[in-house]
Design a protein around this motif. Sequence first.
Motif, PDB file in Angstrom:
ATOM      1  N   ASP A 145      40.479  46.485  40.542  1.00 16.58           N
ATOM      2  CA  ASP A 145      40.808  45.801  39.295  1.00 16.58           C
ATOM      3  C   ASP A 145      39.981  44.529  39.118  1.00 16.58           C
ATOM      4  O   ASP A 145      40.070  43.881  38.071  1.00 16.58           O
ATOM      5  N   THR A 146      39.220  44.168  40.120  1.00 13.37           N
ATOM      6  CA  THR A 146      38.383  42.973  40.037  1.00 13.37           C
ATOM      7  C   THR A 146      37.366  43.111  38.910  1.00 13.37           C
ATOM      8  O   THR A 146      36.615  44.082  38.846  1.00 13.37           O
ATOM      9  N   ALA A 147      37.381  42.137  38.005  1.00 12.45           N
ATOM     10  CA  ALA A 147      36.506  42.181  36.840  1.00 12.45           C
ATOM     11  C   ALA A 147      36.727  40.922  36.007  1.00 12.45           C
ATOM     12  O   ALA A 147      37.671  40.166  36.246  1.00 12.45           O
ATOM     13  N   VAL A 148      35.872  40.747  35.026  1.00 17.46           N
ATOM     14  CA  VAL A 148      36.129  39.770  33.979  1.00 17.46           C
ATOM     15  C   VAL A 148      36.917  40.483  32.886  1.00 17.46           C
ATOM     16  O   VAL A 148      36.506  41.552  32.422  1.00 17.46           O
ATOM     17  N   TYR A 149      38.031  39.901  32.504  1.00 14.22           N
ATOM     18  CA  TYR A 149      38.913  40.500  31.506  1.00 14.22           C
ATOM     19  C   TYR A 149      38.744  39.796  30.166  1.00 14.22           C
ATOM     20  O   TYR A 149      38.739  38.561  30.106  1.00 14.22           O
TER      21      TYR A 149
END
Length: 127
Positions: free
Chosen positions: A89-93
Amino acid sequence: VQLQASGGGLVQAGGSLRLSCAASGFFFSNYAVGWFRQAPGKEREFVAAINWSATSTYYADSVKGRFTVSRDNAKNMAFLQMNSLKPEDTAVYFCAASNLRGPASQVMGIMSVYEKWGQGTQVTVSS
């Protein structure tokens, strides 16, 4: 016209975060809201959407059952509650707004239907 996502951070796998999206400069209540994310080296992908009246939601299969999208039109805010977080789920949201009406559906997973985009917030999930 502005959308601003916030609430990201570093969390361990299995943990939770709640992202917020603050809107200003337009009639937020008339717009559907979508959440997207972009991991390093990957394309931006759809996460979740909620229609203008908060009567329906739509999720990517990868987050279904773990993430919940909501909104508070009185406060011009939208939220993404993320539970049982995984390293993937690691990401820029990012949050985005679309003037599509009707129920949230697969079409809200298409980036081009969104007219307004905010700057993202980084979510990092450690294993």
